[in-house]
Design a protein around this motif. Structure first.
Motif, PDB file in Angstrom:
ATOM      1  N   THR A 167      35.518  18.229 -20.041  1.00  0.00           N
ATOM      2  CA  THR A 167      36.805  17.904 -19.372  1.00  0.00           C
ATOM      3  C   THR A 167      37.009  16.821 -20.175  1.00  0.00           C
ATOM      4  O   THR A 167      36.348  15.591 -20.285  1.00  0.00           O
ATOM      5  CB  THR A 167      36.495  17.668 -18.036  1.00  0.00           C
ATOM      6  OG1 THR A 167      35.815  18.934 -17.400  1.00  0.00           O
ATOM      7  CG2 THR A 167      37.954  17.466 -17.366  1.00  0.00           C
ATOM      8  N   GLU A 213      40.572  13.612 -16.198  1.00  0.00           N
ATOM      9  CA  GLU A 213      41.000  14.634 -15.604  1.00  0.00           C
ATOM     10  C   GLU A 213      39.701  15.251 -14.892  1.00  0.00           C
ATOM     11  O   GLU A 213      38.745  15.054 -15.337  1.00  0.00           O
ATOM     12  CB  GLU A 213      41.173  15.935 -16.599  1.00  0.00           C
ATOM     13  CG  GLU A 213      42.534  15.494 -17.349  1.00  0.00           C
ATOM     14  CD  GLU A 213      42.917  16.632 -18.446  1.00  0.00           C
ATOM     15  OE1 GLU A 213      42.481  17.768 -18.030  1.00  0.00           O
ATOM     16  OE2 GLU A 213      43.636  16.406 -19.264  1.00  0.00           O
ATOM     17  N   PHE A 240      36.618  21.291 -12.355  1.00  0.00           N
ATOM     18  CA  PHE A 240      37.027  22.430 -11.665  1.00  0.00           C
ATOM     19  C   PHE A 240      36.557  22.260 -10.263  1.00  0.00           C
ATOM     20  O   PHE A 240      35.367  22.079 -10.183  1.00  0.00           O
ATOM     21  CB  PHE A 240      36.574  23.499 -12.224  1.00  0.00           C
ATOM     22  CG  PHE A 240      36.999  24.766 -11.553  1.00  0.00           C
ATOM     23  CD1 PHE A 240      38.223  25.328 -11.265  1.00  0.00           C
ATOM     24  CD2 PHE A 240      36.136  25.528 -10.759  1.00  0.00           C
ATOM     25  CE1 PHE A 240      38.422  26.497 -10.704  1.00  0.00           C
ATOM     26  CE2 PHE A 240      36.146  26.478  -9.872  1.00  0.00           C
ATOM     27  CZ  PHE A 240      37.603  27.106  -9.839  1.00  0.00           C
ATOM     28  N   HIS A 241      37.514  22.477  -9.135  1.00  0.00           N
ATOM     29  CA  HIS A 241      37.305  22.404  -7.857  1.00  0.00           C
ATOM     30  C   HIS A 241      37.261  23.816  -7.402  1.00  0.00           C
ATOM     31  O   HIS A 241      38.527  24.341  -7.248  1.00  0.00           O
ATOM     32  CB  HIS A 241      37.903  21.480  -7.031  1.00  0.00           C
ATOM     33  CG  HIS A 241      37.818  20.046  -7.655  1.00  0.00           C
ATOM     34  ND1 HIS A 241      36.455  19.284  -7.105  1.00  0.00           N
ATOM     35  CD2 HIS A 241      38.659  19.175  -8.099  1.00  0.00           C
ATOM     36  CE1 HIS A 241      36.758  18.033  -7.384  1.00  0.00           C
ATOM     37  NE2 HIS A 241      37.797  18.076  -8.218  1.00  0.00           N
ATOM     38  N   ALA A 242      36.210  24.461  -6.821  1.00  0.00           N
ATOM     39  CA  ALA A 242      36.316  25.773  -5.986  1.00  0.00           C
ATOM     40  C   ALA A 242      37.005  25.638  -4.815  1.00  0.00           C
ATOM     41  O   ALA A 242      36.836  24.210  -4.267  1.00  0.00           O
ATOM     42  CB  ALA A 242      34.907  26.262  -5.908  1.00  0.00           C
ATOM     43  N   PRO A 243      37.936  26.344  -4.283  1.00  0.00           N
ATOM     44  CA  PRO A 243      38.477  26.256  -2.948  1.00  0.00           C
ATOM     45  C   PRO A 243      37.439  26.143  -1.945  1.00  0.00           C
ATOM     46  O   PRO A 243      36.596  27.053  -1.903  1.00  0.00           O
ATOM     47  CB  PRO A 243      39.398  27.336  -2.828  1.00  0.00           C
ATOM     48  CG  PRO A 243      39.672  27.947  -4.185  1.00  0.00           C
ATOM     49  CD  PRO A 243      38.205  27.860  -5.009  1.00  0.00           C
ATOM     50  N   GLN A 282      41.827  22.815   0.161  1.00  0.00           N
ATOM     51  CA  GLN A 282      41.638  21.753  -0.964  1.00  0.00           C
ATOM     52  C   GLN A 282      42.472  22.335  -2.432  1.00  0.00           C
ATOM     53  O   GLN A 282      41.941  21.671  -3.153  1.00  0.00           O
ATOM     54  CB  GLN A 282      40.473  21.272  -0.935  1.00  0.00           C
ATOM     55  CG  GLN A 282      39.937  20.377   0.069  1.00  0.00           C
ATOM     56  CD  GLN A 282      38.386  20.209  -0.126  1.00  0.00           C
ATOM     57  OE1 GLN A 282      37.812  20.144  -0.969  1.00  0.00           O
ATOM     58  NE2 GLN A 282      37.999  19.381   0.704  1.00  0.00           N
ATOM     59  N   LEU A 283      43.366  22.965  -1.958  1.00  0.00           N
ATOM     60  CA  LEU A 283      43.809  23.513  -3.500  1.00  0.00           C
ATOM     61  C   LEU A 283      44.890  22.587  -4.331  1.00  0.00           C
ATOM     62  O   LEU A 283      45.046  22.523  -5.349  1.00  0.00           O
ATOM     63  CB  LEU A 283      44.831  24.840  -3.086  1.00  0.00           C
ATOM     64  CG  LEU A 283      43.947  25.979  -2.606  1.00  0.00           C
ATOM     65  CD1 LEU A 283      45.166  27.117  -2.332  1.00  0.00           C
ATOM     66  CD2 LEU A 283      43.066  26.336  -3.414  1.00  0.00           C
ATOM     67  N   GLN A 284      45.394  21.455  -3.345  1.00  0.00           N
ATOM     68  CA  GLN A 284      45.795  20.408  -4.080  1.00  0.00           C
ATOM     69  C   GLN A 284      45.120  19.733  -5.090  1.00  0.00           C
ATOM     70  O   GLN A 284      45.745  19.072  -6.175  1.00  0.00           O
ATOM     71  CB  GLN A 284      46.649  19.378  -3.120  1.00  0.00           C
ATOM     72  CG  GLN A 284      45.532  18.271  -2.548  1.00  0.00           C
ATOM     73  CD  GLN A 284      44.631  18.924  -1.550  1.00  0.00           C
ATOM     74  OE1 GLN A 284      44.631  19.726  -1.335  1.00  0.00           O
ATOM     75  NE2 GLN A 284      43.899  17.886  -1.035  1.00  0.00           N
ATOM     76  N   LYS A 334      43.340  21.353  -7.527  1.00  0.00           N
ATOM     77  CA  LYS A 334      43.685  21.941  -8.629  1.00  0.00           C
ATOM     78  C   LYS A 334      44.764  21.339  -9.402  1.00  0.00           C
ATOM     79  O   LYS A 334      44.749  21.600 -10.423  1.00  0.00           O
ATOM     80  CB  LYS A 334      43.628  23.345  -8.444  1.00  0.00           C
ATOM     81  CG  LYS A 334      42.394  23.935  -8.173  1.00  0.00           C
ATOM     82  CD  LYS A 334      42.465  25.467  -7.794  1.00  0.00           C
ATOM     83  CE  LYS A 334      41.197  26.056  -7.546  1.00  0.00           C
ATOM     84  NZ  LYS A 334      40.440  26.408  -8.677  1.00  0.00           N
ATOM     85  N   PHE A 335      46.012  20.805  -8.579  1.00  0.00           N
ATOM     86  CA  PHE A 335      47.191  20.595  -9.346  1.00  0.00           C
ATOM     87  C   PHE A 335      47.128  19.025  -9.176  1.00  0.00           C
ATOM     88  O   PHE A 335      47.805  18.511  -8.312  1.00  0.00           O
ATOM     89  CB  PHE A 335      48.379  21.011  -8.315  1.00  0.00           C
ATOM     90  CG  PHE A 335      48.323  22.619  -8.471  1.00  0.00           C
ATOM     91  CD1 PHE A 335      48.727  23.563  -9.461  1.00  0.00           C
ATOM     92  CD2 PHE A 335      47.909  23.235  -7.284  1.00  0.00           C
ATOM     93  CE1 PHE A 335      48.637  24.652  -9.276  1.00  0.00           C
ATOM     94  CE2 PHE A 335      47.704  24.781  -7.121  1.00  0.00           C
ATOM     95  CZ  PHE A 335      48.150  25.448  -8.227  1.00  0.00           C
ATOM     96  N   TYR A 336      46.272  18.224  -9.816  1.00  0.00           N
ATOM     97  CA  TYR A 336      45.934  16.940  -9.843  1.00  0.00           C
ATOM     98  C   TYR A 336      47.192  16.181 -10.515  1.00  0.00           C
ATOM     99  O   TYR A 336      47.415  15.052 -10.178  1.00  0.00           O
ATOM    100  CB  TYR A 336      44.707  16.607 -10.278  1.00  0.00           C
ATOM    101  CG  TYR A 336      44.743  17.102 -11.632  1.00  0.00           C
ATOM    102  CD1 TYR A 336      45.176  16.262 -12.968  1.00  0.00           C
ATOM    103  CD2 TYR A 336      43.961  18.388 -12.296  1.00  0.00           C
ATOM    104  CE1 TYR A 336      45.076  16.884 -14.373  1.00  0.00           C
ATOM    105  CE2 TYR A 336      43.805  18.810 -13.485  1.00  0.00           C
ATOM    106  CZ  TYR A 336      44.551  18.012 -14.534  1.00  0.00           C
ATOM    107  OH  TYR A 336      44.416  18.523 -15.641  1.00  0.00           O
TER     108      TYR A 336
END
Length: 181
Positions: free
Chosen positions: A14, A18, A21-24, A88-90, A92-94
């Motif tokens: 990565t 950045e 990856f975060h799993a929901p 916590q999907l936000q 993923k859109f950092y």
């Protein structure tokens, strides 16, 4: 010519800065937080506003069309954001500045709900027979629109505080940065 190496590393990483990856994951602490509680209140009361108006014959009256638009639009946006924060999907859109998005959403929702509340409250008497089922539903929708407006106003204050850093201002944060440099 240079000889091609026998082993080439194909490992990827990565880029710096950045997040990985975060799993929901279900964030139950969000539901217990003031933001989560206010979002639940806004969802429930906003649903009551548009359900009460939708249960009347509102189509010939443009004022109730505006109330329906505001109630349904912000209800849907709040439900989507609630689900995003709950899972916590936000994360993923950092690249999206979520504190600013929340400030803009809450401030615009409180202003729009203020107009919807005033419009709905002013339209109850001229467009309904007193004490009829439509009158009572429209009056109740006006009351709940006022409550939703207040809850979005409180959310606006909390989101502005969170965006600013809980009481810090630009001068103190710049001074602390220059002192550490």
């Amino acid at each position: 010519m240079a000889e091609f190496p026998a082993k080439v590393s194909t490992r990827t990483s990565t880029p710096a800065g950045e997040p990985a990856f975060h799993a929901p994951a279900l964030d139950l602490n969000f539901v217990k937080s003031p933001f989560g509680i206010l979002m639940i209140v806004e969802i429930v009361l906003g649903c009551l506003v548009w359900a009460l108006i939708a249960d009347t014959y509102y189509q010939p009256y443009p004022s109730y069309g505006w109330v329906m638009f505001v109630a349904i639009f912000f209800w849907m946006v709040t439900v989507i954001l609630f689900v995003m924060y709950l899972f916590q999907l936000q994360l993923k859109f950092y690249m999206i500045p979520w504190p600013i998005v929340l400030v803009v959403l809450n401030v615009s929702a409180s202003v729009m709900y203020a107009t919807a509340f005033i419009t709905s409250a002013a339209s109850v008497e001229p467009y309904s027979w007193p004490h009829s089922p439509d009158y009572n539903k429209r009056a109740s929708a006006s009351f709940f629109a006022c409550l939703v407006m207040i809850s979005y106003g409180v959310s606006s204050c909390l989101s502005i505080r969170a965006w600013r850093g809980y009481g810090s201002n630009a001068a103190t944060s710049q001074a602390s940065i220059s002192n550490h440099a």
